[in-house]
Design a protein around this motif. Structure first.
Motif, PDB file in Angstrom:
ATOM      1  N   TRP A 135      20.340 -12.598  29.141  1.00  0.00           N
ATOM      2  CA  TRP A 135      20.559 -12.469  30.589  1.00  0.00           C
ATOM      3  C   TRP A 135      21.988 -11.998  30.866  1.00  0.00           C
ATOM      4  CZ3 TRP A 135      23.710 -14.127  34.468  1.00  0.00           C
ATOM      5  CH2 TRP A 135      23.233 -14.046  35.775  1.00  0.00           C
ATOM      6  N   CYS A 136      22.952 -12.594  30.210  1.00  0.00           N
ATOM      7  CA  CYS A 136      24.366 -12.242  30.430  1.00  0.00           C
ATOM      8  C   CYS A 136      24.662 -10.827  29.950  1.00  0.00           C
ATOM      9  CB  CYS A 136      25.267 -13.242  29.717  1.00  0.00           C
ATOM     10  SG  CYS A 136      25.261 -14.886  30.442  1.00  0.00           S
ATOM     11  N   LYS A 137      24.100 -10.449  28.814  1.00  0.00           N
ATOM     12  CA  LYS A 137      24.351  -9.112  28.281  1.00  0.00           C
ATOM     13  C   LYS A 137      23.763  -8.060  29.212  1.00  0.00           C
ATOM     14  CE  LYS A 137      24.266  -8.579  23.882  1.00  0.00           C
ATOM     15  NZ  LYS A 137      23.859  -8.438  22.466  1.00  0.00           N
ATOM     16  N   GLU A 138      22.564  -8.296  29.717  1.00  0.00           N
ATOM     17  CA  GLU A 138      21.900  -7.336  30.593  1.00  0.00           C
ATOM     18  C   GLU A 138      22.677  -7.124  31.885  1.00  0.00           C
ATOM     19  OE1 GLU A 138      17.695  -6.890  33.089  1.00  0.00           O
ATOM     20  OE2 GLU A 138      17.898  -8.416  31.527  1.00  0.00           O
ATOM     21  N   ARG A 139      23.279  -8.180  32.407  1.00  0.00           N
ATOM     22  CA  ARG A 139      23.955  -8.104  33.709  1.00  0.00           C
ATOM     23  C   ARG A 139      25.465  -7.931  33.596  1.00  0.00           C
ATOM     24  NH1 ARG A 139      19.454 -10.637  33.711  1.00  0.00           N
ATOM     25  NH2 ARG A 139      18.027 -10.636  35.498  1.00  0.00           N
ATOM     26  N   GLY A 140      25.984  -7.894  32.386  1.00  0.00           N
ATOM     27  CA  GLY A 140      27.414  -7.704  32.214  1.00  0.00           C
ATOM     28  C   GLY A 140      28.244  -8.896  32.642  1.00  0.00           C
ATOM     29  N   VAL A 141      27.644 -10.079  32.596  1.00  0.00           N
ATOM     30  CA  VAL A 141      28.354 -11.307  32.966  1.00  0.00           C
ATOM     31  C   VAL A 141      28.883 -11.973  31.696  1.00  0.00           C
ATOM     32  CG1 VAL A 141      28.135 -13.598  34.003  1.00  0.00           C
ATOM     33  CG2 VAL A 141      26.951 -11.636  35.026  1.00  0.00           C
ATOM     34  N   PRO A 142      30.188 -12.173  31.563  1.00  0.00           N
ATOM     35  CA  PRO A 142      30.728 -12.792  30.353  1.00  0.00           C
ATOM     36  C   PRO A 142      30.181 -14.204  30.136  1.00  0.00           C
ATOM     37  CG  PRO A 142      32.475 -11.786  31.649  1.00  0.00           C
ATOM     38  CD  PRO A 142      31.255 -11.780  32.506  1.00  0.00           C
ATOM     39  N   LEU A 143      29.840 -14.498  28.876  1.00  0.00           N
ATOM     40  CA  LEU A 143      29.367 -15.823  28.481  1.00  0.00           C
ATOM     41  C   LEU A 143      30.349 -16.388  27.467  1.00  0.00           C
ATOM     42  CD1 LEU A 143      27.268 -18.127  28.245  1.00  0.00           C
ATOM     43  CD2 LEU A 143      26.081 -16.722  26.530  1.00  0.00           C
ATOM     44  N   HIS A 144      30.863 -17.565  27.737  1.00  0.00           N
ATOM     45  CA  HIS A 144      31.814 -18.222  26.844  1.00  0.00           C
ATOM     46  C   HIS A 144      31.200 -19.527  26.358  1.00  0.00           C
ATOM     47  CE1 HIS A 144      34.907 -15.358  28.125  1.00  0.00           C
ATOM     48  NE2 HIS A 144      34.431 -15.541  29.338  1.00  0.00           N
ATOM     49  N   VAL A 145      31.015 -19.616  25.049  1.00  0.00           N
ATOM     50  CA  VAL A 145      30.376 -20.788  24.437  1.00  0.00           C
ATOM     51  C   VAL A 145      31.426 -21.547  23.637  1.00  0.00           C
ATOM     52  CG1 VAL A 145      28.533 -21.611  22.932  1.00  0.00           C
ATOM     53  CG2 VAL A 145      28.181 -19.541  24.328  1.00  0.00           C
ATOM     54  N   PHE A 146      31.541 -22.836  23.898  1.00  0.00           N
ATOM     55  CA  PHE A 146      32.543 -23.682  23.250  1.00  0.00           C
ATOM     56  C   PHE A 146      31.845 -24.704  22.362  1.00  0.00           C
ATOM     57  CE2 PHE A 146      34.091 -22.139  27.277  1.00  0.00           C
ATOM     58  CZ  PHE A 146      35.377 -21.699  27.001  1.00  0.00           C
ATOM     59  N   GLN A 147      32.306 -24.805  21.132  1.00  0.00           N
ATOM     60  CA  GLN A 147      31.734 -25.795  20.221  1.00  0.00           C
ATOM     61  C   GLN A 147      31.962 -27.197  20.776  1.00  0.00           C
ATOM     62  OE1 GLN A 147      33.111 -25.451  16.196  1.00  0.00           O
ATOM     63  NE2 GLN A 147      31.919 -27.198  15.460  1.00  0.00           N
ATOM     64  N   TRP A 148      30.902 -27.975  20.835  1.00  0.00           N
ATOM     65  CA  TRP A 148      30.941 -29.288  21.479  1.00  0.00           C
ATOM     66  C   TRP A 148      31.870 -30.245  20.751  1.00  0.00           C
ATOM     67  CZ3 TRP A 148      29.705 -31.222  26.004  1.00  0.00           C
ATOM     68  CH2 TRP A 148      29.601 -32.613  26.153  1.00  0.00           C
ATOM     69  N   THR A 149      32.685 -30.947  21.515  1.00  0.00           N
ATOM     70  CA  THR A 149      33.576 -31.970  20.968  1.00  0.00           C
ATOM     71  C   THR A 149      33.569 -33.177  21.906  1.00  0.00           C
ATOM     72  OG1 THR A 149      35.563 -31.273  22.185  1.00  0.00           O
ATOM     73  CG2 THR A 149      35.100 -30.134  20.105  1.00  0.00           C
ATOM     74  N   PRO A 150      34.006 -34.338  21.432  1.00  0.00           N
ATOM     75  CA  PRO A 150      34.113 -35.506  22.316  1.00  0.00           C
ATOM     76  C   PRO A 150      35.022 -35.261  23.516  1.00  0.00           C
ATOM     77  CG  PRO A 150      34.258 -36.180  20.019  1.00  0.00           C
ATOM     78  CD  PRO A 150      34.295 -34.684  20.020  1.00  0.00           C
ATOM     79  N   ALA A 151      35.995 -34.347  23.365  1.00  0.00           N
ATOM     80  CA  ALA A 151      36.903 -34.055  24.476  1.00  0.00           C
ATOM     81  C   ALA A 151      36.158 -33.420  25.649  1.00  0.00           C
ATOM     82  CB  ALA A 151      38.024 -33.132  24.011  1.00  0.00           C
ATOM     83  N   HIS A 152      35.114 -32.636  25.360  1.00  0.00           N
ATOM     84  CA  HIS A 152      34.332 -32.028  26.436  1.00  0.00           C
ATOM     85  C   HIS A 152      33.569 -33.098  27.211  1.00  0.00           C
ATOM     86  CE1 HIS A 152      34.478 -28.249  23.781  1.00  0.00           C
ATOM     87  NE2 HIS A 152      35.323 -28.091  24.785  1.00  0.00           N
ATOM     88  N   ALA A 153      33.028 -34.067  26.494  1.00  0.00           N
ATOM     89  CA  ALA A 153      32.334 -35.166  27.165  1.00  0.00           C
ATOM     90  C   ALA A 153      33.311 -35.971  28.005  1.00  0.00           C
ATOM     91  CB  ALA A 153      31.649 -36.065  26.132  1.00  0.00           C
ATOM     92  N   ALA A 154      34.509 -36.205  27.469  1.00  0.00           N
ATOM     93  CA  ALA A 154      35.507 -36.976  28.205  1.00  0.00           C
ATOM     94  C   ALA A 154      35.942 -36.265  29.483  1.00  0.00           C
ATOM     95  CB  ALA A 154      36.724 -37.230  27.309  1.00  0.00           C
ATOM     96  N   SER A 155      35.888 -34.937  29.495  1.00  0.00           N
ATOM     97  CA  SER A 155      36.269 -34.164  30.680  1.00  0.00           C
ATOM     98  C   SER A 155      35.132 -34.035  31.678  1.00  0.00           C
ATOM     99  CB  SER A 155      36.757 -32.773  30.264  1.00  0.00           C
ATOM    100  OG  SER A 155      37.952 -32.872  29.511  1.00  0.00           O
ATOM    101  N   GLY A 156      33.934 -34.533  31.326  1.00  0.00           N
ATOM    102  CA  GLY A 156      32.827 -34.553  32.276  1.00  0.00           C
ATOM    103  C   GLY A 156      31.732 -33.546  32.034  1.00  0.00           C
TER     104      GLY A 156
END
Length: 510
Positions: free
Chosen positions: A442-463
């Motif tokens: 979907w992102c490639k077709e529409r030219g919308v940047p997709l940023h994927v971050f490897q999951w860490t406990p810090a991401h959960a702590a940030s909400g």
């Protein structure tokens, strides 16, 4: 007849930021100002953390940090005695990369914005004044008077009133500006000085009925005094009339006064921020006490909020209804800000025996104990820095994933790079965990940047929620938070709001 997409009236920080953002997005602008030159003195000093975050999109943040001054703490004095301290660098370190108050005077700020605007071939047209205009909901015909007194006609698709508290645009639209005027006369003094309260931190003094703050500047012996005095003869007030208190209460040794001025302050919010294709921003839309250093930052926030919406509508990537969300999102915050700064200022300057007792006897005992509570210090920083400003429950905001709601500022994750992509002026997606193949397609077709971050406990702590998708608006607020991570919800979001996301490669990358 000259033509442009957006005619901007007023070349203060609000108008300049709007012009710069629009130019970056490829929109043709004209910006005029009735003054002969940009300001050489300034009242506005503070650049808040949220503004620094947003300024990454224009590559301004590092320049301001390089040439400004970081204020790590604010100190409260009462009748010549130090009462309490709020250390910004400690309470904000997990909230933003900019856990401090940045001092960058408005005159320097304006010069920087003007220089950057010239890179897009746009210069401020000086000694040029808007005399009248007509608008029909589709466009604006503006009549301008130049330095030579000759009248010029300009046809613009939109008009932006960034022309201050006495706004010609607001008056021409006959939009009410309810509120009042503070009794006190405010004064500003730029001084070379020394003393315990000229130490690179912000110092505020509470006295019987007057307010005084000492703001540090980049030079450690250079400071800005902002205070009030009950004096009806503001025009004849001199520094000698007010200097005694600073010298005695805050132990300031003043070596030289570089400049001194006085002014009166209003607390007002316009009834509307939009009428047809004409808009009000900054002081033309809202004015308030300088308590908290919010005014210039709020005007800049207005400009950033409006710029991407104007670009989308003018390039027919969104329906005209998108422009209605400018007022919806900004007017509520302006009203809240005026009410909050009014309460703070009224507390600091209220007269009467009980008010003086509370401020000078009770407050010095309670404030240090209250400020010692971590949650209180964090609340103060969140509020002043504007990182809690949000558009939850409004038309462009949808969904919840984890603790993150649509309409909120994207949380910063300390030690990660989740803010790196926010320098891009476009719609984008964040996923913390794993993104599905369908979402990637979907992102490639529409030219919308997709940023994927490897999951860490810090991401959960940030909400954040694992594998959820977070759609970010061009101004980096969360538009949609969706647990499923599936792209169908994105099509529904854009279709319901009549928006087509702009492909990132079309952006002007100057």
């Amino acid at each position: 007849m000259k033509r442009c997409d957006v005619l901007i009236i007023g070349a203060g920080p609000t108008g300049l930021v709007l012009a710069l953002w629009l130019s970056k997005l490829g929109i043709r602008v004209r910006i005029i100002d009735k003054t002969a030159t940009s300001g050489s003195t300034s009242r506005a000093l503070a650049v808040q953390a949220r503004t620094l975050e947003l300024y990454r999109q224009l590559d301004l943040t590092q320049v301001i940090l390089q040439h400004g001054h970081k204020v790590p703490a604010v100190n409260l004095w009462v009748k010549g005695e130090h009462a309490a301290q709020v250390p910004f660098d400690a309470v904000g370190k997990d909230l933003t990369p900019y856990s401090f108050l940045e001092i960058f005077p408005q005159d320097q700020h304006e010069r920087l914005l003007i220089e950057r605007l010239l890179m897009f071939g746009v210069s401020v047209e000086r000694q040029t004044e808007l005399t009248r205009f007509v608008h029909d909901g589709v466009g604006v015909t503006a009549y301008l008077s130049g330095a030579d007194g000759q009248e010029e006609v300009c046809a613009a698709r939109c008009l932006a009133g960034c022309d201050g508290a006495r706004s010609t645009v607001r008056k021409s639209l006959d939009i009410g500006f309810p509120g009042g005027t503070y009794q006190q006369v405010f004064y500003v003094a730029d001084v070379d000085a020394d003393g315990p309260s000229v130490n690179g931190e912000l110092h505020v003094d509470l006295d019987e009925s007057e307010f005084l703050a000492i703001f540090p500047l980049a030079d450690k012996h250079h400071a800005r005094l902002i205070g009030t005095v009950r004096n009806e003869h503001a025009d004849t007030l001199t520094f000698e009339d007010v200097s005694g208190r600073a010298i005695e209460q805050l132990q300031v040794q003043i070596h030289r006064v570089n400049w001194f001025s006085t002014y009166r302050v209003h607390h007002r919010v316009a009834k509307h921020f939009r009428q047809g294709r004409a808009f009000l921003l900054g002081d033309a839309a809202h004015v308030h006490s300088p308590a908290g250093g919010q005014g210039m930052n709020t005007g800049i926030g207005d400009a950033i909020n409006l710029a991407w919406k104007l670009a989308a509508v003018l390039e027919t990537r969104a329906s005209d209804s998108l422009l209605d969300t400018y007022e919806t999102e900004r007017i509520g915050f302006a009203r809240q800000l005026v009410a909050t700064t009014d309460r703070v200022f009224s507390f600091a300057t209220a007269e009467g025996r009980i008010a003086k007792l509370v401020r000078t006897r009770i407050a010095p005992l309670l404030i240090p104990k209250v400020i010692a509570i971590d949650a209180v210090r964090e609340f103060i920083f969140r509020t002043i820095s504007q990182v809690t400003l949000n558009y939850r429950g409004m038309p462009l905001s949808a969904g919840t994933a984890g603790k993150v709601h649509g309409g909120e500022r994207l949380p910063w994750v300390p030690g990660s790079d989740n803010f790196e992509s926010l320098s891009r002026l476009c719609w984008q997606l964040h996923v913390y965990g794993v993104a599905s193949e369908q979402l990637n397609a979907w992102c490639k077709e529409r030219g919308v940047p997709l940023h994927v971050f490897q999951w860490t406990p810090a991401h959960a702590a940030s909400g954040f929620a694992l594998n959820a998708l977070y759609l970010l608006r061009p101004d980096t607020y969360v538009a949609l938070a969706e647990l499923s991570g599936e792209p169908e919800v994105l099509d529904r979001y854009f279709d319901e709001r009549g928006i087509q996301p702009q492909k990132d490669h079309l952006l002007n990358t100057t």
